[in-house]
Design an enzyme around this catalytic site. Structure first.
Site, PDB file in Angstrom:
ATOM      1  N   ASN A   1      45.708  34.728  32.627  1.00  0.00           N
ATOM      2  CA  ASN A   1      44.478  34.443  33.365  1.00  0.00           C
ATOM      3  C   ASN A   1      43.387  35.330  32.765  1.00  0.00           C
ATOM      4  O   ASN A   1      43.365  36.533  33.002  1.00  0.00           O
ATOM      5  CB  ASN A   1      44.706  34.772  34.852  1.00  0.00           C
TER       6      ASN A   1
ATOM      7  N   LYS B   1      40.297  35.376  33.379  1.00  0.00           N
ATOM      8  CA  LYS B   1      39.215  35.679  34.331  1.00  0.00           C
ATOM      9  C   LYS B   1      37.853  35.461  33.660  1.00  0.00           C
ATOM     10  O   LYS B   1      37.729  34.563  32.840  1.00  0.00           O
ATOM     11  CB  LYS B   1      39.385  37.102  34.860  1.00  0.00           C
TER      12      LYS B   1
ATOM     13  N   GLU C   1      40.824  36.711  43.960  1.00  0.00           N
ATOM     14  CA  GLU C   1      39.418  37.013  43.661  1.00  0.00           C
ATOM     15  C   GLU C   1      38.517  35.891  44.155  1.00  0.00           C
ATOM     16  O   GLU C   1      37.385  36.138  44.569  1.00  0.00           O
ATOM     17  CB  GLU C   1      39.247  37.262  42.151  1.00  0.00           C
TER      18      GLU C   1
ATOM     19  N   GLU D   1      50.934  37.153  44.174  1.00  0.00           N
ATOM     20  CA  GLU D   1      50.130  38.221  43.585  1.00  0.00           C
ATOM     21  C   GLU D   1      49.640  39.167  44.685  1.00  0.00           C
ATOM     22  O   GLU D   1      48.607  38.903  45.309  1.00  0.00           O
ATOM     23  CB  GLU D   1      48.923  37.642  42.852  1.00  0.00           C
TER      24      GLU D   1
ATOM     25  N   GLY E   1      45.056  44.264  38.760  1.00  0.00           N
ATOM     26  CA  GLY E   1      44.077  45.043  38.009  1.00  0.00           C
ATOM     27  C   GLY E   1      44.079  46.523  38.327  1.00  0.00           C
ATOM     28  O   GLY E   1      43.171  47.252  37.937  1.00  0.00           O
TER      29      GLY E   1
ATOM     30  N   SER F   1      49.357  43.442  37.508  1.00  0.00           N
ATOM     31  CA  SER F   1      49.653  44.516  36.549  1.00  0.00           C
ATOM     32  C   SER F   1      50.963  44.311  35.785  1.00  0.00           C
ATOM     33  O   SER F   1      51.675  45.266  35.505  1.00  0.00           O
ATOM     34  CB  SER F   1      49.637  45.887  37.237  1.00  0.00           C
TER      35      SER F   1
HETATM   36  P1  PGA Z   1      46.331  41.777  36.301  1.00  0.00           P
HETATM   37  O1  PGA Z   1      45.773  40.422  36.981  1.00  0.00           O
HETATM   38  O2  PGA Z   1      47.510  41.375  35.441  1.00  0.00           O
HETATM   39  O3  PGA Z   1      45.181  42.296  35.488  1.00  0.00           O
HETATM   40  O4  PGA Z   1      46.728  42.690  37.393  1.00  0.00           O
HETATM   41  C1  PGA Z   1      46.652  39.437  37.457  1.00  0.00           C
HETATM   42  C2  PGA Z   1      45.875  38.299  38.070  1.00  0.00           C
HETATM   43  O5  PGA Z   1      44.870  38.548  38.753  1.00  0.00           O
HETATM   44  O6  PGA Z   1      46.240  37.106  37.908  1.00  0.00           O
END
Ligand code: PGA
Length: 248
Positions: free
Chosen positions: A9, A11, A97, A164, A170, A210
């Site tokens: 992803n 983003k 998000e 998640e 993040g 993460s």
């Molecule tokens: P991250 O994000 O791996 O940076 O924690 C995962 C996500 O939001 O899909």
């Protein structure tokens, strides 16, 4: 047997040249890989270029969001027909998000899930609890609400769930292998209860939050973890390739 998925992803990152460079770095490291489904989700503006670049490769294309309507006066939105038209196979829906910053609710996520499936897109439906919810012991309640809301009147075919936990996204803090597996077990049992064992057992449940080369093998060794939805570590070629090539 559920085929694992490793999905990146991206983003709101990566211009078209940056996305091209990333994919050029990933592809040679995963060539011939057929036992894992690899997906990337670029920003809308890079979807067209990525669809062209990924043609004939083993990376599939996902969008990060969509509107449920096919067309109309919805300034700034993109429809499922448009995503199909440009070459998307998947769409990520209900990411935390989007729920947190853009007002997505279980009701609107449900409208999107139904519309995506009706227009031939496969869905990755994201669910997950906040830190406060985990600490107050309502994690399963939250997951149940998001599942029953997001999947209302939805058949499971072409649906993947991504668990998640918001506190792990993040932040560098990953759920432990056991914490993640426990939540996945809950999701699977909820699916069994509501859809029967046959349908429920076919659904891939991804973990997100993460995920990185250092923890992917432990997570993927868990019986109920069928893959990963990855933000940060999906935007470096070597680390994403390492995730795809996780060790069993
Ligand atoms: P991250 O994000 O791996 O940076 O924690 C995962 C996500 O939001 O899909």
């Amino acid at each position: 047997m559920r085929k694992p998925i490793i999905a990146g992803n991206w983003k709101m990152h990566l211009t078209v040249p940056e996305a091209r460079e990333l994919v050029d770095g990933i592809l040679p490291q995963i060539s011939g890989k057929t036992d894992v489904e690899v997906i990337v989700a670029p920003v809308f503006t890079a979807l067209g270029a990525m669809a062209e670049r990924l043609k004939g490769t083993n990376i599939r294309l996902a969008a990060q969001n969509m509107h449920w309507e096919v067309k109309g006066a919805f300034t700034g939105e993109v429809s499922p027909v448009m995503l199909k038209d440009i070459g998307c196979e998947y769409v990520i829906l209900g990411h935390s998000e989007r729920r947190q910053f853009f007002g997505d609710t279980d009701e609107t996520v449900n409208l999107k899930v139904k519309s995506a499936l009706a227009h031939g897109l496969k869905v990755i439906l994201c669910i997950g609890e906040s830190l406060e919810e985990r600490n107050t012991g309502v994690t399963f309640k939250v997951l149940e609400k998001q599942l029953s809301g997001g999947l209302k009147d939805v058949a499971l075919e072409n649906v993947t769930i991504a668990y998640e936990p918001i506190w792990a996204i993040g932040t560098g803090v990953t759920a432990t292998d056991e914490q993640a597996n426990e939540a996945h077990e809950f999701v699977r049992s909820w699916l069994r209860l509501n859809y029967g064992a046959d349908d429920a057992n076919g659904v891939r449940i991804l973990y997100g939050g993460s995920v990185k080369p250092e923890n992917v093998d432990g997570l993927m060794a868990q019986p109920e973890i069928d893959g990963a939805l990855v933000g940060g570590a999906s935007m470096k070629a070597d680390s994403f390739a390492r995730l795809v090539n996780f060790k069993k």
